[in-house]
Design an enzyme around this catalytic site. Structure first.
Site, PDB file in Angstrom:
ATOM      1  N   ARG A 127      36.631  77.792  17.949  1.00 44.59           N
ATOM      2  CA  ARG A 127      36.825  76.511  18.687  1.00 44.59           C
ATOM      3  C   ARG A 127      35.305  75.220  19.333  1.00 44.59           C
ATOM      4  O   ARG A 127      34.806  75.554  20.307  1.00 44.59           O
ATOM      5  CB  ARG A 127      37.254  76.960  20.360  1.00 44.59           C
ATOM      6  CG  ARG A 127      38.256  77.257  20.562  1.00 44.59           C
ATOM      7  CD  ARG A 127      39.457  77.732  21.665  1.00 44.59           C
ATOM      8  NE  ARG A 127      40.873  78.359  21.505  1.00 44.59           N
ATOM      9  CZ  ARG A 127      41.049  79.482  20.816  1.00 44.59           C
ATOM     10  NH1 ARG A 127      39.739  80.387  21.525  1.00 44.59           N
ATOM     11  NH2 ARG A 127      42.199  79.830  21.582  1.00 44.59           N
ATOM     12  N   LYS A 149      30.662  60.826  17.616  1.00 45.09           N
ATOM     13  CA  LYS A 149      32.438  60.968  16.966  1.00 45.09           C
ATOM     14  C   LYS A 149      32.445  61.584  15.739  1.00 45.09           C
ATOM     15  O   LYS A 149      31.300  61.317  14.632  1.00 45.09           O
ATOM     16  CB  LYS A 149      32.119  59.380  16.820  1.00 45.09           C
ATOM     17  CG  LYS A 149      32.919  58.942  18.447  1.00 45.09           C
ATOM     18  CD  LYS A 149      33.192  57.084  17.843  1.00 45.09           C
ATOM     19  CE  LYS A 149      33.829  56.320  19.173  1.00 45.09           C
ATOM     20  NZ  LYS A 149      33.656  55.462  19.192  1.00 45.09           N
ATOM     21  N   GLU A 191      24.626  48.244  10.232  1.00 44.31           N
ATOM     22  CA  GLU A 191      24.795  49.184  11.028  1.00 44.31           C
ATOM     23  C   GLU A 191      23.634  48.379  12.440  1.00 44.31           C
ATOM     24  O   GLU A 191      23.763  48.662  13.477  1.00 44.31           O
ATOM     25  CB  GLU A 191      25.436  50.184  11.591  1.00 44.31           C
ATOM     26  CG  GLU A 191      26.714  50.488  10.715  1.00 44.31           C
ATOM     27  CD  GLU A 191      27.522  50.666  12.234  1.00 44.31           C
ATOM     28  OE1 GLU A 191      27.305  50.314  12.513  1.00 44.31           O
ATOM     29  OE2 GLU A 191      28.901  50.821  11.032  1.00 44.31           O
ATOM     30  N   LYS A 232      21.468  53.906  20.449  1.00 43.84           N
ATOM     31  CA  LYS A 232      22.460  54.023  20.527  1.00 43.84           C
ATOM     32  C   LYS A 232      22.525  55.639  21.103  1.00 43.84           C
ATOM     33  O   LYS A 232      23.730  55.812  21.828  1.00 43.84           O
ATOM     34  CB  LYS A 232      23.184  54.926  18.610  1.00 43.84           C
ATOM     35  CG  LYS A 232      24.241  55.979  18.303  1.00 43.84           C
ATOM     36  CD  LYS A 232      25.165  56.126  17.893  1.00 43.84           C
ATOM     37  CE  LYS A 232      26.598  56.304  17.966  1.00 43.84           C
ATOM     38  NZ  LYS A 232      27.035  56.635  16.748  1.00 43.84           N
ATOM     39  N   GLU A 242      33.204  57.063  25.610  1.00 38.79           N
ATOM     40  CA  GLU A 242      34.310  55.634  25.394  1.00 38.79           C
ATOM     41  C   GLU A 242      35.490  55.864  26.558  1.00 38.79           C
ATOM     42  O   GLU A 242      36.424  55.127  26.010  1.00 38.79           O
ATOM     43  CB  GLU A 242      34.263  55.733  24.335  1.00 38.79           C
ATOM     44  CG  GLU A 242      34.332  54.179  23.538  1.00 38.79           C
ATOM     45  CD  GLU A 242      34.621  53.885  22.345  1.00 38.79           C
ATOM     46  OE1 GLU A 242      34.112  54.052  21.318  1.00 38.79           O
ATOM     47  OE2 GLU A 242      35.968  53.334  22.195  1.00 38.79           O
ATOM     48  N   ARG A 246      30.901  52.172  25.900  1.00 39.62           N
ATOM     49  CA  ARG A 246      30.866  52.897  24.669  1.00 39.62           C
ATOM     50  C   ARG A 246      31.368  51.676  23.473  1.00 39.62           C
ATOM     51  O   ARG A 246      30.191  51.414  22.082  1.00 39.62           O
ATOM     52  CB  ARG A 246      30.532  53.868  24.783  1.00 39.62           C
ATOM     53  CG  ARG A 246      30.231  55.090  22.750  1.00 39.62           C
ATOM     54  CD  ARG A 246      30.291  56.353  22.949  1.00 39.62           C
ATOM     55  NE  ARG A 246      30.195  56.434  21.007  1.00 39.62           N
ATOM     56  CZ  ARG A 246      29.894  57.565  21.134  1.00 39.62           C
ATOM     57  NH1 ARG A 246      29.727  58.533  21.346  1.00 39.62           N
ATOM     58  NH2 ARG A 246      29.568  57.333  19.724  1.00 39.62           N
ATOM     59  N   ASN A 250      31.505  49.270  19.151  1.00 44.41           N
ATOM     60  CA  ASN A 250      32.638  49.201  18.102  1.00 44.41           C
ATOM     61  C   ASN A 250      31.945  47.355  17.695  1.00 44.41           C
ATOM     62  O   ASN A 250      33.335  47.099  16.859  1.00 44.41           O
ATOM     63  CB  ASN A 250      34.248  49.464  18.818  1.00 44.41           C
ATOM     64  CG  ASN A 250      34.553  50.153  17.645  1.00 44.41           C
ATOM     65  OD1 ASN A 250      35.729  49.431  17.296  1.00 44.41           O
ATOM     66  ND2 ASN A 250      34.266  50.820  17.541  1.00 44.41           N
ATOM     67  N   HIS A 253      34.019  46.530  14.639  1.00 48.45           N
ATOM     68  CA  HIS A 253      34.502  47.102  13.390  1.00 48.45           C
ATOM     69  C   HIS A 253      36.444  47.137  14.338  1.00 48.45           C
ATOM     70  O   HIS A 253      37.326  47.970  12.909  1.00 48.45           O
ATOM     71  CB  HIS A 253      34.458  48.358  14.552  1.00 48.45           C
ATOM     72  CG  HIS A 253      32.967  49.026  13.878  1.00 48.45           C
ATOM     73  ND1 HIS A 253      31.915  48.187  14.381  1.00 48.45           N
ATOM     74  CD2 HIS A 253      32.788  50.355  13.101  1.00 48.45           C
ATOM     75  CE1 HIS A 253      30.911  49.390  13.896  1.00 48.45           C
ATOM     76  NE2 HIS A 253      31.462  50.462  13.394  1.00 48.45           N
ATOM     77  N   HIS A 257      37.807  48.008  10.345  1.00 46.23           N
ATOM     78  CA  HIS A 257      38.056  48.784   9.888  1.00 46.23           C
ATOM     79  C   HIS A 257      39.705  48.725   9.333  1.00 46.23           C
ATOM     80  O   HIS A 257      40.386  49.494   8.180  1.00 46.23           O
ATOM     81  CB  HIS A 257      39.077  50.138  11.139  1.00 46.23           C
ATOM     82  CG  HIS A 257      37.650  50.737  11.756  1.00 46.23           C
ATOM     83  ND1 HIS A 257      38.011  51.507  13.281  1.00 46.23           N
ATOM     84  CD2 HIS A 257      36.409  51.346  11.003  1.00 46.23           C
ATOM     85  CE1 HIS A 257      36.315  51.984  12.882  1.00 46.23           C
ATOM     86  NE2 HIS A 257      35.720  51.749  11.621  1.00 46.23           N
ATOM     87  N   HIS A 272      31.945  50.883   4.231  1.00 48.89           N
ATOM     88  CA  HIS A 272      31.893  51.685   5.975  1.00 48.89           C
ATOM     89  C   HIS A 272      30.827  49.351   6.268  1.00 48.89           C
ATOM     90  O   HIS A 272      31.972  49.294   7.389  1.00 48.89           O
ATOM     91  CB  HIS A 272      32.563  52.089   6.622  1.00 48.89           C
ATOM     92  CG  HIS A 272      31.856  51.739   8.386  1.00 48.89           C
ATOM     93  ND1 HIS A 272      32.682  51.594   8.935  1.00 48.89           N
ATOM     94  CD2 HIS A 272      31.206  52.176   8.577  1.00 48.89           C
ATOM     95  CE1 HIS A 272      33.408  51.690  10.276  1.00 48.89           C
ATOM     96  NE2 HIS A 272      31.749  51.642  10.087  1.00 48.89           N
TER      97      HIS A 272
END
Ligand SMILES: NC(=O)c1ccc[n+]([C@@H]2O[C@H](COP(=O)([O-])OP(=O)(O)OC[C@H]3O[C@@H](n4cnc5c(N)ncnc54)[C@H](O)[C@@H]3O)[C@@H](O)[C@H]2O)c1
Ligand SMILES: O=C(O)C(=O)C[C@@H](O)[C@H](O)[C@H](O)COP(=O)(O)O
Ligand SMILES: [Zn+2]
Length: 374
Positions: A127, A149, A191, A232, A242, A246, A250, A253, A257, A272
């Site tokens: 966990r 993330k 990026e 960042k 987010e 935040r 993206n 993206h 994506h 990417h």
């Protein structure tokens, strides 16, 4: 940001989950000492990929052993396709098989693929256990190793399964970038440039002047990485999960994506950062089309990214792309979608990005059709 000759430390401020990003040369050799000083008695599962293992695994294991840190290495296949369920199970089984405890750590030695996958395992085994990032690609040093993330891809789309799980420490050894293939360095640069385009126009202008020095190494490279990490860290500290701002990270993206999914995560066609480069140009062009920004800004972004050698238009992608309605299907799976409405990061100009809710899907469809035809 604190500085010590070529060493920079950026702090990610998240209360009792705050952590340091240490940036500079020679950090793999020092990793054992850096970790042991913070976490005496810790043991680690070191997850990496075959390319990174060939160049840097022995050095890292030597450094851990010299500080008395027991390590259980696991070497996976390189590439985006490794971010999948059975590899997640593989990492979890490895960690449990090594009998690591909750207070031990999964250590990711590699690019964003290894970081995202290992971080997900660290977030769910027992966990949630310790997590250390030793990023080895430019992209990972400036973006994916920071912010928590983690996740894997699904046949339904990119990064759709995962958890937020912050690392306890990030050690970005800038020397390791010397073995990174140039195509991957460029992809990471997309990026880097993203931070300028979001809300640091002076950084974008600095990159336009100094990108050759960033590519050749030394102080300019460290400055670019530290500036990216600070940007960042600020975004993550302001909105860890987010719920709002935040999402600016993206930028590019939603389109990027969709293109990665449309090319079946085939790194020979598109990686990417390349998807993000094309996506950022599309986001600027779409903003101009919606009369939000000047078309000159879109041209400036495209010019710079093309100058460094990145793809900037969909036709730069080798082979056929699926029809636009398939791209739209991927866009509709984006995690920023709210009650079925598309959310995009759009812009009013260089460094003036904003989160736009309720972007009309039919406008996006028509725009993509036109872009593909042009
Ligand atoms: N979690 C986040 O916040 C976040 C942010 C950005 C990107 N990402 C994810 O990161 C992934 C992309 O990361 P990436 O660009 O690092 O790709 P990657 O992990 O596939 O690494 C790129 C390639 O470079 C090789 N490599 C890495 N470091 C090397 C080195 N020092 N020497 C030689 N070879 C090296 C790898 O083996 C791989 O072939 C994507 O899955 C993307 O979704 C996540
Ligand atoms: O950290 C973030 O937030 C980002 O959006 C950084 C992106 O560069 C990164 O690719 C991230 O994995 C994308 O997030 P996603 O939520 O769209 O999967
Ligand atoms: Zn990204």
């Amino acid at each position: 940001m604190t500085q010590n000759s070529l060493r920079e430390t950026v702090r990610v401020d998240l209360g009792d989950r705050s952590y340091d990003i240490v940036i500079g040369p020679g950090l793999i050799a020092e990793a054992g000492a850096q970790i042991a000083a913070r976490e005496p008695g810790i043991r680690c599962a070191v997850v990496t990929d075959r390319n990174v293992a060939a160049a840097h695994l022995d050095a890292l294991l030597g450094s851990l052993a010299a500080s008395g840190i027991e390590a259980a290495p696991l070497v996976l296949e390189p590439g985006e396709k490794t971010k999948r369920f059975d590899e997640l199970v593989h990492v979890c089984d490895h960690v449990l098989g090594a009998r690591l405890e909750r207070g031990d750590a999964v250590l990711a030695l590699g690019g964003g693929v290894i970081g995202d996958l290992s971080g997900f395992a660290a977030g769910i085994v027992r966990r949630g256990m310790g997590f250390i990032q030793v990023p080895t690609s430019l992209l990972a040093q400036v973006d994916s190793s920071v912010g928590g993330k983690t996740g894997i891809n699904s046949s339904h789309g990119k990064n759709l399964i995962g958890v937020f799980h912050q690392p306890d420490l990030v050690l970005a050894d800038t020397d390791v970038l010397d073995t990174l293939p140039i195509r991957e360095f460029r992809a990471g640069y997309a990026e880097v440039a993203k931070y300028g385009l979001i809300d640091r126009p002076e950084f974008f202008a600095w990159l336009e002047k100094n990108w050759r020095d960033v590519f050749s190494g030394g102080e300019a490279r460290i400055r670019a990485i530290a500036t990216g990490c600070q940007a960042k860290a600020d975004a993550v500290a302001a909105d860890e999960r987010e719920h709002g701002s935040r999402a600016l990270l993206n930028l590019g993206h939603t389109f990027g994506h969709a293109l990665e999914a449309a090319t079946d995560y085939d790194g020979r066609r598109l990686v990417h950062g390349e998807g993000v480069a094309i996506g950022m140009v599309l986001a600027h062009e779409f903003s101009a089309r919606m009369n939000l920004a000047s078309p000159d800004d879109a041209r400036r972004v495209g010019h710079h990214l093309r100058e460094v050698g990145l793809p900037t238009v969909m036709s730069d992608i080798e082979g056929e792309l699926p029809p636009t309605d398939i791209l739209m299907k991927h866009i509709a799976q984006d995690k920023k979608v709210r009650r079925g409405a598309l959310t995009f990061v759009l812009t009013r100009g260089i460094g003036q990005s904003f989160v736009a809710d309720d972007v009309p899907a039919d406008e996006v469809f028509r725009f993509l059709e036109e872009k593909r035809a042009s």
